[in-house]
Write an enzyme that holds these catalytic residues in place. Structure first.
Site, PDB file in Angstrom:
ATOM      1  N   HIS A  88      -1.826  10.238  -1.135  1.00  0.00           N
ATOM      2  CA  HIS A  88      -1.899   8.996  -1.905  1.00  0.00           C
ATOM      3  C   HIS A  88      -1.726   9.249  -3.398  1.00  0.00           C
ATOM      4  O   HIS A  88      -1.386   8.347  -4.132  1.00  0.00           O
ATOM      5  CB  HIS A  88      -3.276   8.333  -1.698  1.00  0.00           C
ATOM      6  CG  HIS A  88      -3.368   7.508  -0.465  1.00  0.00           C
ATOM      7  ND1 HIS A  88      -3.486   6.149  -0.487  1.00  0.00           N
ATOM      8  CD2 HIS A  88      -3.355   7.850   0.841  1.00  0.00           C
ATOM      9  CE1 HIS A  88      -3.552   5.697   0.747  1.00  0.00           C
ATOM     10  NE2 HIS A  88      -3.484   6.707   1.576  1.00  0.00           N
TER      11      HIS A  88
ATOM     12  N   GLU B  29       0.831  -1.212   0.000  1.00  0.00           N
ATOM     13  CA  GLU B  29       0.000   0.000   0.000  1.00  0.00           C
ATOM     14  C   GLU B  29       0.864   1.261   0.000  1.00  0.00           C
ATOM     15  O   GLU B  29       1.747   1.418   0.859  1.00  0.00           O
ATOM     16  CB  GLU B  29      -0.929  -0.001   1.224  1.00  0.00           C
ATOM     17  CG  GLU B  29      -1.942   1.122   1.153  1.00  0.00           C
ATOM     18  CD  GLU B  29      -3.031   1.033   2.217  1.00  0.00           C
ATOM     19  OE1 GLU B  29      -3.188  -0.030   2.856  1.00  0.00           O
ATOM     20  OE2 GLU B  29      -3.713   2.055   2.420  1.00  0.00           O
TER      21      GLU B  29
ATOM     22  N   LYS C 244      -7.645   0.238  11.155  1.00  0.00           N
ATOM     23  CA  LYS C 244      -7.030  -0.347   9.953  1.00  0.00           C
ATOM     24  C   LYS C 244      -5.754   0.426   9.614  1.00  0.00           C
ATOM     25  O   LYS C 244      -4.734  -0.152   9.233  1.00  0.00           O
ATOM     26  CB  LYS C 244      -8.021  -0.318   8.788  1.00  0.00           C
ATOM     27  CG  LYS C 244      -7.556  -1.044   7.545  1.00  0.00           C
ATOM     28  CD  LYS C 244      -6.769  -0.189   6.575  1.00  0.00           C
ATOM     29  CE  LYS C 244      -6.362  -0.958   5.325  1.00  0.00           C
ATOM     30  NZ  LYS C 244      -5.455  -0.177   4.454  1.00  0.00           N
TER      31      LYS C 244
ATOM     32  N   ASP D  36       3.286 -13.644  12.174  1.00  0.00           N
ATOM     33  CA  ASP D  36       1.944 -14.016  11.737  1.00  0.00           C
ATOM     34  C   ASP D  36       1.016 -12.790  11.793  1.00  0.00           C
ATOM     35  O   ASP D  36       0.554 -12.408  12.876  1.00  0.00           O
ATOM     36  CB  ASP D  36       1.449 -15.141  12.665  1.00  0.00           C
ATOM     37  CG  ASP D  36       0.101 -15.707  12.256  1.00  0.00           C
ATOM     38  OD1 ASP D  36      -0.676 -14.993  11.610  1.00  0.00           O
ATOM     39  OD2 ASP D  36      -0.181 -16.866  12.619  1.00  0.00           O
TER      40      ASP D  36
HETATM   41  P1  NAD Z   1       7.786 -22.896  17.054  1.00  0.00           P
HETATM   42  O1  NAD Z   1       7.081 -24.018  17.708  1.00  0.00           O
HETATM   43  O2  NAD Z   1       8.285 -23.119  15.674  1.00  0.00           O
HETATM   44  O3  NAD Z   1       9.010 -22.432  17.957  1.00  0.00           O
HETATM   45  C1  NAD Z   1       8.884 -22.292  19.348  1.00  0.00           C
HETATM   46  C2  NAD Z   1       9.755 -23.273  20.060  1.00  0.00           C
HETATM   47  O4  NAD Z   1      11.130 -22.961  19.836  1.00  0.00           O
HETATM   48  C3  NAD Z   1       9.578 -23.224  21.560  1.00  0.00           C
HETATM   49  O5  NAD Z   1       8.474 -23.994  21.939  1.00  0.00           O
HETATM   50  C4  NAD Z   1      10.909 -23.750  22.071  1.00  0.00           C
HETATM   51  O6  NAD Z   1      10.879 -25.145  22.166  1.00  0.00           O
HETATM   52  C5  NAD Z   1      11.891 -23.384  20.960  1.00  0.00           C
HETATM   53  N1  NAD Z   1      12.838 -22.290  21.284  1.00  0.00           N
HETATM   54  C6  NAD Z   1      14.151 -22.238  20.968  1.00  0.00           C
HETATM   55  N2  NAD Z   1      14.714 -21.111  21.387  1.00  0.00           N
HETATM   56  C7  NAD Z   1      13.766 -20.400  22.019  1.00  0.00           C
HETATM   57  C8  NAD Z   1      13.740 -19.125  22.661  1.00  0.00           C
HETATM   58  N3  NAD Z   1      14.826 -18.343  22.765  1.00  0.00           N
HETATM   59  N4  NAD Z   1      12.568 -18.671  23.144  1.00  0.00           N
HETATM   60  C9  NAD Z   1      11.464 -19.424  23.055  1.00  0.00           C
HETATM   61  N5  NAD Z   1      11.421 -20.648  22.466  1.00  0.00           N
HETATM   62  C10 NAD Z   1      12.568 -21.139  21.932  1.00  0.00           C
HETATM   63  O7  NAD Z   1       6.899 -21.576  16.989  1.00  0.00           O
HETATM   64  P2  NAD Z   1       5.830 -20.933  17.928  1.00  0.00           P
HETATM   65  O8  NAD Z   1       6.312 -19.558  18.250  1.00  0.00           O
HETATM   66  O9  NAD Z   1       5.416 -21.806  19.068  1.00  0.00           O
HETATM   67  O10 NAD Z   1       4.604 -20.811  16.906  1.00  0.00           O
HETATM   68  C11 NAD Z   1       4.560 -19.812  15.933  1.00  0.00           C
HETATM   69  C12 NAD Z   1       3.878 -20.334  14.681  1.00  0.00           C
HETATM   70  O11 NAD Z   1       2.602 -20.886  14.996  1.00  0.00           O
HETATM   71  C13 NAD Z   1       3.617 -19.238  13.676  1.00  0.00           C
HETATM   72  O12 NAD Z   1       4.063 -19.696  12.425  1.00  0.00           O
HETATM   73  C14 NAD Z   1       2.084 -19.141  13.653  1.00  0.00           C
HETATM   74  O13 NAD Z   1       1.638 -18.741  12.372  1.00  0.00           O
HETATM   75  C15 NAD Z   1       1.665 -20.519  13.983  1.00  0.00           C
HETATM   76  N6  NAD Z   1       0.314 -20.745  14.516  1.00  0.00           N
HETATM   77  C16 NAD Z   1      -0.509 -19.716  14.891  1.00  0.00           C
HETATM   78  C17 NAD Z   1      -1.769 -19.990  15.400  1.00  0.00           C
HETATM   79  C18 NAD Z   1      -2.630 -18.834  15.838  1.00  0.00           C
HETATM   80  O14 NAD Z   1      -2.155 -17.719  15.931  1.00  0.00           O
HETATM   81  N7  NAD Z   1      -3.917 -19.053  16.151  1.00  0.00           N
HETATM   82  C19 NAD Z   1      -2.195 -21.308  15.557  1.00  0.00           C
HETATM   83  C20 NAD Z   1      -1.321 -22.343  15.186  1.00  0.00           C
HETATM   84  C21 NAD Z   1      -0.056 -22.052  14.682  1.00  0.00           C
END
Ligand code: NAD
Length: 425
Positions: free
Chosen positions: A377, A85, A263, A279
Site C-alpha cells: 500500500h 482504493e 472485505k 448494484d
Molecule cells: P429492469 O427492470 O430495469 O430490467 C429487467 C427487465 O428487462 C426484465 O424484467 C425484462 O422485462 C427486460 N429484459 C429485456 N431483455 C432481457 C433479457 N435478455 N433478460 C432479462 N430481462 C430482459 O432491471 P432489473 O434487473 O429487474 O432490476 C435491477 C435494478 O433494480 C438495479 O438498478 C437495482 O439497483 C434495483 N433494485 C434493487 C433492489 C435490491 O437489490 N434490494 C431493490 C429494488 C431495485
C-alpha cells in the site's frame, strides 16, 4: 455547512441540476472554486446523473483500472475495476499471473434464478396457508409471467414456489418465495413487480394479509463458483503456502478476522460490479448473508493444499448481476466496460467477477502472511498523502519518495517535506 444553514430548499427537486448546485452553493456558502469543481466533476454527464438519481448536482468520478493476466475458463479477459482504493487492481494482476500456469480460474454457475418474498400475516394456521398457496401454483405462474412477458420471451419467467413458515417475536408467519429465472437481468424490478401483482390474490385465497413484497438479496439460487490452483513455487514456497492456510483458518473461525478477510474479497468483486453499472449493495448484502449461512459468519472462500502441494482456492457466492436494467444499460462507461470484458450474458459476467474475488483474496492473504499489507500500500498511499497536503506536479512524486524512504507515510511528515521543497522551511 455553517450553523445557520437550512436544509430546507423550496422546490429543490424540480430545479435543473445547475440551479440546484447554485442553491446548494448559496446555502452552504461555497466559494467559486468549490462550485467550479462540482460543476466540472459532472464531466458532461449531468443529464445522466439527473436521470439516475433524485436531486442530482454533479457526478463523482471513481478511477477505473484494468486487471490484466486474468484467464477465466480458458479465455483471457481484461477486467475493468472501478475503485478508489490503492493496491486492489495490482493485487488481482499479480494473483492472476501466479495461477496462469495451472490454467487460471475455472468456474460454474447455478443459473440466473432470483426469489421475491411475500410476507403473509394473521393466518390462524400458517401451515394450512402454505398448502393453500402451493395448490395454486398454476395460477401463480400465470400471474407472474403475465407481469413480465418480455422476460418470458427471453426464456425466463416463473419457475417454482418455496413456502416457509418462520418463527418470529410475534408468532409464526408464512413467507411465500416466488422463484424466477431473470435471464440477463439482475431481476430486482422484475421479481418485485411479480410479488406485488401476486399479493392480492394470495390474500384472496388464504384470508391472510400480505405486507412486505420484495426480492431477497440472499440470492442463494444464483450462485457463481470458482476454483484456482497456485503452485507452491508461485506463492513463495511451502512455508508461505502453509502460512496462507493458517491465515484462512483464522478467518474461517473468527468473525472479527472474517469481516476483514471478506472485505478484501469484496474489494475485487464490488470494483467490477461498479464498473459494469451493477448494484454493489445488492451483491454485498448477498455475499455477507451467504457467508453466515452455516449459523455463524465465516470466510467466503475455502483454501486447501492438494496432493501435489499446490494451494487450491474456492469461492462460491450469490452473484446477481445483469446486463439489462439499472445503470448497466444506460451508463456509457458501464457499456464500454462491458465491451472490454467481451461478455454476452450475465452468466459470463458473474464468472469473471467471482474469479476476481478469489484472486483478490489470494493477494491479500499472501501479503498478510508475508510482508504485511502496508508494504504494497505504501507507494500509492504515499502519493495520496502527498496530494492531501497540497503537493502538485512533480512535488507529488518527490514527497511520496521521501515518505517511502522514511518508511513512515504520515501527513505531518509530508507537510514538512513539501514546505522544505518549496523553500518555506
Ligand atoms: P429492469 O427492470 O430495469 O430490467 C429487467 C427487465 O428487462 C426484465 O424484467 C425484462 O422485462 C427486460 N429484459 C429485456 N431483455 C432481457 C433479457 N435478455 N433478460 C432479462 N430481462 C430482459 O432491471 P432489473 O434487473 O429487474 O432490476 C435491477 C435494478 O433494480 C438495479 O438498478 C437495482 O439497483 C434495483 N433494485 C434493487 C433492489 C435490491 O437489490 N434490494 C431493490 C429494488 C431495485
Amino acid at each position: 455547512m455553517s450553523d445557520d444553514t437550512s436544509s430546507r430548499i423550496e422546490g429543490f427537486h424540480k430545479m435543473e441540476p445547475d440551479a440546484r448546485l447554485q442553491a446548494v452553493a448559496r446555502q452552504a456558502k461555497l466559494g467559486n472554486e468549490a462550485v467550479a469543481t462540482l460543476a466540472d466533476a459532472a464531466s458532461g454527464q449531468i443529464e445522466l446523473a439527473d436521470r439516475l438519481v433524485e436531486n442530482a448536482i454533479t457526478s463523482m468520478a471513481i478511477p477505473v483500472g484494468i486487471a490484466t493476466n486474468v484467464t477465466v475458463d480458458g479465455r483471457d479477459v481484461l477486467v475493468p475495476m472501478a475503485t478508489e482504493e490503492s493496491s486492489v487492481i495490482a493485487a488481482v494482476c499479480n494473483s492472476a499471473k501466479r495461477c496462469r500456469s495451472t490454467g487460471g480460474f475455472r468456474t460454474s454457475t447455478s443459473g440466473p434464478v432470483m426469489a421475491a418474498q411475500i410476507q403473509l400475516l394473521g393466518a390462524s394456521d400458517p401451515e394450512n396457508v402454505r398448502l393453500k398457496v402451493l395448490e395454486r401454483i398454476g395460477e401463480i405462474k400465470a400471474i407472474c409471467d403475465e407481469t413480465d412477458p418480455l422476460l418470458l420471451k427471453f426464456g425466463g419467467g416463473f419457475q417454482d414456489l418455496d413456502i416457509r413458515v418462520i418463527d418470529t417475536a410475534e408468532g409464526p408467519m408464512t413467507v411465500v418465495h416466488i422463484i424466477v429465472d431473470t435471464r440477463d437481468a439482475m431481476g430486482a424490478n422484475a421479481v418485485n413487480s411479480m410479488a406485488e401483482a401476486l399479493a392480492p390474490k394470495l390474500e384472496e385465497w388464504t384470508g391472510a394479509r400480505s405486507l412486505l413484497r420484495i426480492l431477497t438479496n440472499l440470492a442463494d439460487r444464483r450462485l457463481a463458483r470458482v476454483r484456482a490452483v497456485w503452485p507452491a513455487e508461485e506463492i513463495g514456497g511451502e512455508q508461505v503456502r502453509d502460512d496462507m492456510l493458517s491465515a484462512y483458518h483464522f478467518a474461517d473461525a473468527d468473525p472479527y478476522r472474517a469481516a476483514t478477510h471478506n472485505k478484501g474479497i469484496m474489494n475485487g468483486i464490488s470494483a467490477v460490479v461498479l464498473a459494469t453499472g451493477n448494484d454493489t449493495r445488492a451483491i454485498e448484502a448477498g455475499a455477507h448473508a451467504y457467508a453466515a449461512k452455516d449459523g455463524w459468519y465465516r470466510s467466503m472462500t475455502r483454501w486447501e493444499k492438494d496432493g501435489d502441494g499446490n494451494l487450491v482456492g474456492i469461492l462460491e457466492m450469490p452473484l446477481a448481476v445483469g446486463l439489462i436494467g439499472g445503470a448497466t444499460k444506460i451508463h456509457p462507461t458501464a457499456q464500454a466496460n462491458l465491451k472490454i470484458l467481451g461478455v454476452k450474458t450475465a452468466d459470463e459476467l458473474a464468472r469473471i467477477i467471482v474469479s476476481v474475488g478469489l484472486a483478490q483474496n489470494f493477494g491479500a492473504m499472501r501479503a498478510l502472511a508475508t510482508t504485511g499489507i502496508q508494504k504494497g500500500h505504501m507507494a500509492l498511499h504515499a502519493q495520496n498523502v502527498a496530494l492531501m497536503v497540497g503537493a502538485v506536479g512533480t512535488e507529488i512524486d518527490k514527497v511520496a519518495e521521501e515518505l517511502k524512504t522514511l518508511g513512515k507515510v504520515r501527513q505531518d511528515l509530508a507537510e514538512g517535506i513539501l514546505a522544505r521543497l518549496r523553500g518555506e522551511a
